[in-house]
Design an enzyme around this catalytic site. Structure first.
Site, PDB file in Angstrom:
ATOM      1  N   LYS A 180       1.055  -0.607   0.508  1.00 16.97           N
ATOM      2  CA  LYS A 180       0.075  -0.097   0.422  1.00 16.97           C
ATOM      3  C   LYS A 180       0.918   1.169  -0.145  1.00 16.97           C
ATOM      4  O   LYS A 180       0.678   2.290  -0.580  1.00 16.97           O
ATOM      5  CB  LYS A 180      -0.819   0.007   1.142  1.00 16.97           C
ATOM      6  CG  LYS A 180      -2.447  -1.069   1.520  1.00 16.97           C
ATOM      7  CD  LYS A 180      -3.414  -0.753   2.366  1.00 16.97           C
ATOM      8  CE  LYS A 180      -2.606  -1.198   3.831  1.00 16.97           C
ATOM      9  NZ  LYS A 180      -1.712  -2.239   4.286  1.00 16.97           N
ATOM     10  N   ARG A 212      -8.570   1.205   9.991  1.00 16.40           N
ATOM     11  CA  ARG A 212      -8.585  -0.189  10.029  1.00 16.40           C
ATOM     12  C   ARG A 212      -9.239  -1.039  11.185  1.00 16.40           C
ATOM     13  O   ARG A 212      -9.140  -2.353  11.632  1.00 16.40           O
ATOM     14  CB  ARG A 212      -6.638  -0.153  11.702  1.00 16.40           C
ATOM     15  CG  ARG A 212      -5.882  -0.895   9.906  1.00 16.40           C
ATOM     16  CD  ARG A 212      -4.948  -0.676  10.412  1.00 16.40           C
ATOM     17  NE  ARG A 212      -3.114  -0.768  10.620  1.00 16.40           N
ATOM     18  CZ  ARG A 212      -2.497  -0.481  10.153  1.00 16.40           C
ATOM     19  NH1 ARG A 212      -2.612   0.951   8.912  1.00 16.40           N
ATOM     20  NH2 ARG A 212      -1.041  -1.433   9.126  1.00 16.40           N
ATOM     21  N   ARG A 220      11.907  -6.494   3.858  1.00 20.71           N
ATOM     22  CA  ARG A 220      11.989  -5.185   3.611  1.00 20.71           C
ATOM     23  C   ARG A 220      12.863  -4.485   4.466  1.00 20.71           C
ATOM     24  O   ARG A 220      12.639  -4.184   5.612  1.00 20.71           O
ATOM     25  CB  ARG A 220      10.676  -3.918   4.406  1.00 20.71           C
ATOM     26  CG  ARG A 220      10.173  -3.354   3.758  1.00 20.71           C
ATOM     27  CD  ARG A 220       8.622  -2.454   3.683  1.00 20.71           C
ATOM     28  NE  ARG A 220       7.831  -2.603   5.041  1.00 20.71           N
ATOM     29  CZ  ARG A 220       6.781  -2.321   5.289  1.00 20.71           C
ATOM     30  NH1 ARG A 220       5.735  -2.209   4.711  1.00 20.71           N
ATOM     31  NH2 ARG A 220       5.912  -2.810   6.549  1.00 20.71           N
ATOM     32  N   ARG A 278      12.016  -2.328   9.812  1.00 23.32           N
ATOM     33  CA  ARG A 278      11.272  -1.350  11.044  1.00 23.32           C
ATOM     34  C   ARG A 278      10.846  -2.446  12.004  1.00 23.32           C
ATOM     35  O   ARG A 278      11.385  -3.841  11.851  1.00 23.32           O
ATOM     36  CB  ARG A 278       9.813  -1.727  10.677  1.00 23.32           C
ATOM     37  CG  ARG A 278       9.558  -0.039   9.833  1.00 23.32           C
ATOM     38  CD  ARG A 278       8.619  -0.158   9.266  1.00 23.32           C
ATOM     39  NE  ARG A 278       7.708  -0.575   9.771  1.00 23.32           N
ATOM     40  CZ  ARG A 278       5.949  -0.115   8.627  1.00 23.32           C
ATOM     41  NH1 ARG A 278       5.809   0.349   7.492  1.00 23.32           N
ATOM     42  NH2 ARG A 278       4.922  -0.756   9.218  1.00 23.32           N
ATOM     43  N   ARG A 298      -0.146  -8.596  13.490  1.00 23.40           N
ATOM     44  CA  ARG A 298      -0.202  -7.914  12.493  1.00 23.40           C
ATOM     45  C   ARG A 298      -1.337  -9.013  11.771  1.00 23.40           C
ATOM     46  O   ARG A 298      -2.449  -8.053  11.242  1.00 23.40           O
ATOM     47  CB  ARG A 298       0.610  -7.111  11.830  1.00 23.40           C
ATOM     48  CG  ARG A 298       1.687  -6.116  13.088  1.00 23.40           C
ATOM     49  CD  ARG A 298       2.863  -6.295  11.853  1.00 23.40           C
ATOM     50  NE  ARG A 298       2.598  -4.993  10.782  1.00 23.40           N
ATOM     51  CZ  ARG A 298       3.547  -4.762   9.989  1.00 23.40           C
ATOM     52  NH1 ARG A 298       4.530  -5.695   9.908  1.00 23.40           N
ATOM     53  NH2 ARG A 298       3.587  -3.719   9.018  1.00 23.40           N
TER      54      ARG A 298
HETATM   55  P1  AMP Z   1       1.475   0.581   8.923  1.00 22.84           P
HETATM   56  O1  AMP Z   1       2.406   1.104   8.359  1.00 22.84           O
HETATM   57  O2  AMP Z   1       0.527   1.048   7.952  1.00 22.84           O
HETATM   58  O3  AMP Z   1       2.258  -0.545   8.329  1.00 22.84           O
HETATM   59  O4  AMP Z   1       1.527   0.863  10.437  1.00 22.84           O
HETATM   60  C1  AMP Z   1       2.137   0.824  11.614  1.00 22.84           C
HETATM   61  C2  AMP Z   1       1.975  -0.051  12.997  1.00 22.84           C
HETATM   62  O5  AMP Z   1       0.799   1.662  12.912  1.00 22.84           O
HETATM   63  C3  AMP Z   1       0.395  -0.541  13.196  1.00 22.84           C
HETATM   64  O6  AMP Z   1       0.977  -1.856  12.634  1.00 22.84           O
HETATM   65  C4  AMP Z   1      -0.520  -0.355  13.966  1.00 22.84           C
HETATM   66  O7  AMP Z   1       0.309  -0.530  15.053  1.00 22.84           O
HETATM   67  C5  AMP Z   1      -0.297   1.517  14.077  1.00 22.84           C
HETATM   68  N1  AMP Z   1      -1.409   2.067  13.059  1.00 22.84           N
HETATM   69  C6  AMP Z   1      -1.044   2.806  11.868  1.00 22.84           C
HETATM   70  N2  AMP Z   1      -2.374   2.838  11.188  1.00 22.84           N
HETATM   71  C7  AMP Z   1      -3.290   2.781  12.162  1.00 22.84           C
HETATM   72  C8  AMP Z   1      -4.719   2.692  12.865  1.00 22.84           C
HETATM   73  N3  AMP Z   1      -5.726   3.296  11.414  1.00 22.84           N
HETATM   74  N4  AMP Z   1      -5.496   2.424  13.748  1.00 22.84           N
HETATM   75  C9  AMP Z   1      -4.726   1.456  14.268  1.00 22.84           C
HETATM   76  N5  AMP Z   1      -3.173   1.767  14.473  1.00 22.84           N
HETATM   77  C10 AMP Z   1      -2.093   1.784  13.400  1.00 22.84           C
END
Ligand code: AMP
Length: 214
Positions: A13, A88, A127, A160, A171
């Site tokens: 994404k 989410r 990654r 990360r 996740r």
């Molecule tokens: P991402 O970079 O989108 O994979 O997000 C990394 C982490 O940030 C996720 O695993 C969650 O812990 C947190 N996170 C990001 N977006 C959200 C969201 N919309 N709701 C809750 N937690 C989020």
């Protein structure tokens, strides 16, 4: 154009959103990036969110709601935006509906990037982020594994903490339990544009643009 990019963690994404943001000249809004910045800057919610992010769980809806309300109130979103990582949960989707109503947004595009769990787990484990220019790369696709192909910096890659395999699996569980139901919420409301995320970055990008009629 208002675009919601949907798909499991690591499906691409962020990479696709960056490409689309350049092409369509609308901002890429990644709630994960916003949170990581908050963690880096040690803001109040950054401090609360760090342990949650590192464990692979979701940051509470009230915090996320405030973040997205503030971000979508900014002027650069007036002509459109690309949401990556939000909503989410169904509660977040409900809040977003309210924001859309207030802004008179009636026809957001929902792009669903589909993939296979094991392919993604392998991809995510490899990654890396370039700490110099912020690009996302995959070691599996690099000929020279220690040099950023975008800015040329050597030894700048960082992984990360939530890309460790155990956390990735966590996740996925969270995604299936809390985020997959969001698609059900949108069924019948908006048209779904589905693309196959197991292909190359270039092909996925071409498919998304074709689906969007761009
Ligand atoms: P991402 O970079 O989108 O994979 O997000 C990394 C982490 O940030 C996720 O695993 C969650 O812990 C947190 N996170 C990001 N977006 C959200 C969201 N919309 N709701 C809750 N937690 C989020």
């Amino acid at each position: 154009m208002q675009l919601i990019l949907f798909g499991a963690p690591g499906v691409g994404k962020g990479t696709q959103a960056k490409l689309l943001s350049n092409d369509l000249v609308i901002p890429h809004i990644s709630t994960g990036d916003i949170l990581r910045n908050a963690v880096k800057n040690k803001t109040e919610y950054g401090l609360k969110a760090k342990a949650i992010i590192d464990s692979g769980e979701l940051v509470p809806d009230d915090i996320m709601g405030k973040i997205i309300e503030c971000r979508l109130a900014e002027e650069d979103t007036l002509n459109g935006f690309i949401l990556d990582g939000f909503p989410r949960t169904v509660a977040q989707a409900e809040l977003l509906e309210k924001i859309f109503e207030e802004k008179n947004i009636t026809n957001p595009k929902l792009v669903v990037i589909k993939s296979d769990d094991e392919i993604i787990i392998n991809r995510l484990s490899n990654r890396r982020n370039c700490s110099q220019c912020g690009s996302i790369v995959n070691l599996l696709e690099l000929e020279i594994k220690f040099e950023c192909p975008h800015c040329g910096t050597k030894d700048s890659f960082v992984k990360r903490e939530d890309d460790e395999e155990e956390v990735i699996r966590r996740r996925f569980k969270v995604y299936n339990a809390q985020t997959a139901p969001v698609l059900k919420f949108y069924e019948g409301r908006y048209e779904f544009l589905e693309v196959n995320g197991t292909q190359s970055v270039k092909q996925v990008s071409a498919d998304i643009k074709k689906a969007l009629g761009k």
